[in-house]
Design an enzyme around this catalytic site. Structure first.
Site, short mmCIF file in Angstrom:
data_model
loop_
_atom_site.label_atom_id
_atom_site.label_comp_id
_atom_site.label_asym_id
_atom_site.label_seq_id
_atom_site.Cartn_x
_atom_site.Cartn_y
_atom_site.Cartn_z
N HIS A 8 -43.29 9.47 26.06
CA HIS A 8 -43.09 10.90 26.36
C HIS A 8 -42.59 11.13 27.79
O HIS A 8 -41.51 11.69 27.98
CB HIS A 8 -44.38 11.68 26.13
CG HIS A 8 -44.39 13.02 26.79
ND1 HIS A 8 -43.84 14.13 26.21
CD2 HIS A 8 -44.81 13.41 28.02
CE1 HIS A 8 -43.94 15.15 27.04
NE2 HIS A 8 -44.54 14.75 28.14
N GLU A 14 -48.73 41.00 25.74
CA GLU A 14 -48.08 41.14 27.05
C GLU A 14 -47.26 39.90 27.42
O GLU A 14 -46.17 40.00 27.97
CB GLU A 14 -49.12 41.40 28.16
CG GLU A 14 -49.85 42.71 28.04
CD GLU A 14 -51.05 42.65 27.11
OE1 GLU A 14 -51.33 41.57 26.54
OE2 GLU A 14 -51.72 43.69 26.93
N HIS A 28 -60.34 46.67 34.81
CA HIS A 28 -59.04 47.32 34.70
C HIS A 28 -58.43 47.70 36.06
O HIS A 28 -57.33 48.23 36.10
CB HIS A 28 -59.16 48.58 33.83
CG HIS A 28 -59.24 48.29 32.37
ND1 HIS A 28 -60.12 47.38 31.85
CD2 HIS A 28 -58.54 48.77 31.32
CE1 HIS A 28 -59.97 47.31 30.54
NE2 HIS A 28 -59.00 48.14 30.19
#
Ligand SMILES: Cc1ncc(C[n+]2csc(CCOP(=O)(O)OP(=O)(O)O)c2C)c(N)n1
Length: 673
Positions: free
Chosen positions: A266, A415, A477
């Site tokens: 990888h 979002e 908030h």
């Protein structure tokens, strides 16, 4: 080179594998295994599935290719080189080196043909949805019967890591809902991530998962089966009602006898000895490096040449379209030129001081609606908060399956994907996208915001409920550290307007801005309108900081503020004046715009000799000392907020005229060191 190869196709594919192994080995870093495994898929995509013109990588109706698994970029670089894009074998040899075009992950703007910067897993996946939306919007707006001017598709290669990231789930969900049938996603199902087998962490049935999102899913058992790949992609192209996922079982490091199917293929070079084994395996000379057989280059260049013809055909179609639909063509040409339409500035609203106080989010909504007719390419929405963020375009429809020309987007409570989708839309160049949520949830969008800044694209982020002033919703908030967080991102422009008129100007600047994203930081609470006749015009916002109100005598102190706190320093100035203390008021809605001004202007706003400066902002105080100097002071917030009515929290945290005066007097009393 052996001439016994059964097919030129196989030689082409093996060349890509060997080139990838060589480039990573020479760089001594990178990801060889995935490009080696995906060479057959790349071969099918670039030689038959995708429409593109290497001689004009910007051709507007090209299919968009996104390598969401950006670490596998050697795959993309190889095909860009081989098909004739402006990238040489020397560029490939400089993989991952200083100032080379071939960066460690694909970078938009560095190399033609790279549609978007990828690397942070999941992003490219979600960007693809934005590209798909842009195509649908443009097609709905401009295509007419017999004139499919925009009919390109979005091809995305994604990996296990992409599908594990939450943003991909958000994006896949909305893509399924919107039935974006122009998306063809190719999932590299190699069962390997960095820590080992995917069964360590990833057991879900991906096919069923995507089916339940409403995608069209196909599964291929063998990623080396070129015919099966070709058939599956054709079926995906024909499926125009649903996004397509093709799950392809591949083997990382294919061709490497000791590294195939291991995590070590990888992220590290295979090693000199192993690269030689790979070459032997594919019948290449182990002692030759970066070998591209003539017939391979010829094959791919011929494939690339076909794109020239495709673009010429499109140009002819567009020419007759323009004759028939001249007004539409003119509209499209204006959008694609990046120029702004005529007459929009005259439509910008002006708010009078005797009008009622108004939240800047509301002023933003009024501004958007006032100019919307002038900007058919200004489209956006919110993450389920449009009534709160005031982002709805009242005269326009919602974007949906029935109305791909709708301009209001319902991103749902997603979002992160909203940010990435906006970036995809912005990368379509002709669209100016905006997306809105509460400022505190900008944290959920941080990766796409950062990528927009890296790519210097014009995504507009609208963040409302911008401080503790939002009130009762409380600690979770109330943004504290978000302002300085965004300001710390290079190329980002953050604007926190002081009132309705500054908000109008913030929109003007955002629309005129180039070279990076803009974030508008807006209040939930109502704030008074600053009298434009008494104070300096809000048009000065474009300079980032300006003398909103100068003292009549030379100032002893400078009061600096942004957003809703500017009204407080204006009131404090008046009270200080009553005590015979001359204070200058600087409104500083944008640090970044101010930093772009010349030294003389900066000195005018913040003269070196006035070092008594007080900044007032309802957010982290971090960073303000740059402007207030060591002799200044900051009224900021360096703890979290709390739940209570907004004005009470503001008072409690020191955002009062009294406290500003107290701190200003304290500064003035302080002796010079
Ligand atoms: C958001 C993010 N987290 C972590 C990484 C680091 N990283 C790069 S590739 C990778 C996973 C590799 O697995 P997979 O996606 O299956 O790719 P493959 O090994 O098959 O090429 C990780 C964790 C990243 N690039 N982006």
């Amino acid at each position: 080179m052996s001439t016994t190869k059964e097919s030129i196709q196989q030689l082409c594919i093996d060349t890509v594998r060997v080139l990838a192994a060589d480039a990573v080995q020479k760089a001594n870093s990178g990801h060889p295994g995935t490009p080696m495994a995906l060479a057959p898929l790349g071969h099918v995509l670039w030689s038959e599935s995708m429409n593109y013109n290497p001689q004009n990588p910007e051709w507007v109706n090209r299919d968009r290719f996104i390598l969401s698994a950006g670490h596998a970029c050697m795959l993309q670089y190889n095909f860009l080189h081989l098909t004739g894009y402006p990238i040489t074998l020397d560029d490939i040899k400089k993989f991952r080196q200083l100032h080379s075009k071939t960066a460690g992950h694909p970078e938009y703007g560095l190399l033609p043909g790279i549609e978007v910067t990828t690397g942070p897993l999941g992003q490219g996946f979600a960007n693809g949805v934005g590209f798909a939306i842009a195509q649908k919007y443009m097609a709905a707006r401009f295509n007419r019967s017999g004139f499919d001017i925009f009919d390109y598709k979005i091809y995305v290669i994604c990996s296990d890591g992409d599908l594990m990231e939450g943003v991909a789930s958000e994006a896949a969900s909305i893509a399924g809902h919107l039935q974006l049938g122009n998306m063809i996603y190719l999932y590299d199902d190699n069962h390997i991530t960095i820590e080992g087998n995917t069964n360590l962490t990833f057991d879900e049935n991906v096919a069923q998962r995507f089916e339940s999102y409403g995608w069209h899913v196909q599964e291929l058992a063998d990623g080396n089966d070129v015919d099966a790949l070709s058939d599956a992609i054709k079926k995906a192209q024909e499926e125009t009602n649903r996004p397509s996922l093709i799950k392809i079982r591949t083997h990382i490091g294919y061709g490497s006898p000791n590294k195939i199917d291991t995590a070590s293929a990888h992220g590290s070079p295979l090693g000199e000895a192993e690269v030689k084994l790979v070459k032997k395996n594919f019948d290449f000379d182990p002692d030759k490096y970066f070998e591209v057989p003539d017939e391979v280059l010829k094959y791919y260049r011929a494939v690339g040449e076909k794109g020239v013809k495709k673009e010429l055909d499109w140009n002819a179609l567009y020419k007759s379209y323009k004759e028939k639909y001249t007004a539409l063509a003119n509209e499209y040409e204006l959008l694609s030129s990046g120029k702004l339409p005529e007459g929009w500035k005259e439509k910008l609203p002006v708010f009078k001081a005797d009008e009622k106080p108004i939240a800047t989010r509301k002023a933003s909504g009024k501004t958007l609606n006032a100019i919307a007719d002038h900007f058919p390419n200004l489209i956006g929405g919110s993450a389920d908060l449009s009534p709160s963020t005031d982002t709805n375009l009242e005269k326009y429809k919602s974007f949906s399956l029935a109305n791909y020309d709708g301009r209001n987007f319902h991103f749902g409570i997603r979002e992160h994907a909203m940010g990435s989708i906006l970036n995809g839309m912005a990368l379509s160049k002709y669209i100016i996208p905006y997306g809105a949520t509460f400022f505190v949830f900008s944290d959920y969008m941080r990766p796409p915001i950062r990528l927009a800044a890296i790519m210097k694209i014009r995504s507009i982020f609208i963040f409302t409920h911008d401080s503790i002033g939002l009130g009762e919703d409380g600690t979770t908030h109330q943004p504290i550290e978000q302002l300085i967080g965004l300001r710390s991102i290079p190329n980002m422009t953050v604007i926190r307007p002081a009132d309705a008129n500054e908000t109008v100007q913030a929109w003007r600047v955002a629309l005129e801005h180039t070279g990076g994203p803009v974030a508008l930081i807006l209040t939930r609470q109502e704030i008074p309108i600053i009298n434009q006749e008494k104070y300096t015009s809000a048009t000065e916002l474009e300079k980032g900081a300006y003398l909103l109100s100068e003292s009549e005598t030379p100032p002893k102190i400078i009061l600096i503020s942004t957003g809703s706190e500017v009204q407080l320093i204006l009131a404090a100035q008046q009270r200080l004046k009553e005590g015979n203390i001359a204070a200058r008021v600087v409104s500083m809605p944008s640090w970044e715009l101010f930093e772009k001004q010349d030294a003389a202007y900066k000195e005018k706003v913040f003269p070196g000799i006035i070092r008594k400066r007080l900044a007032v902002e309802a957010g982290s105080s971090l960073g303000w000392h740059k402007y207030v100097t060591d002799d200044g002071d900051v009224i900021g917030i360096d703890k979290f907020g709390e739940s209570a009515p907004g004005d009470e929290v503001m008072n409690e945290y020191g955002f009062t005229v009294e406290n500003i005066i107290k701190r200003a007097l304290g500064l003035l009393e302080k002796q010079e060191p």
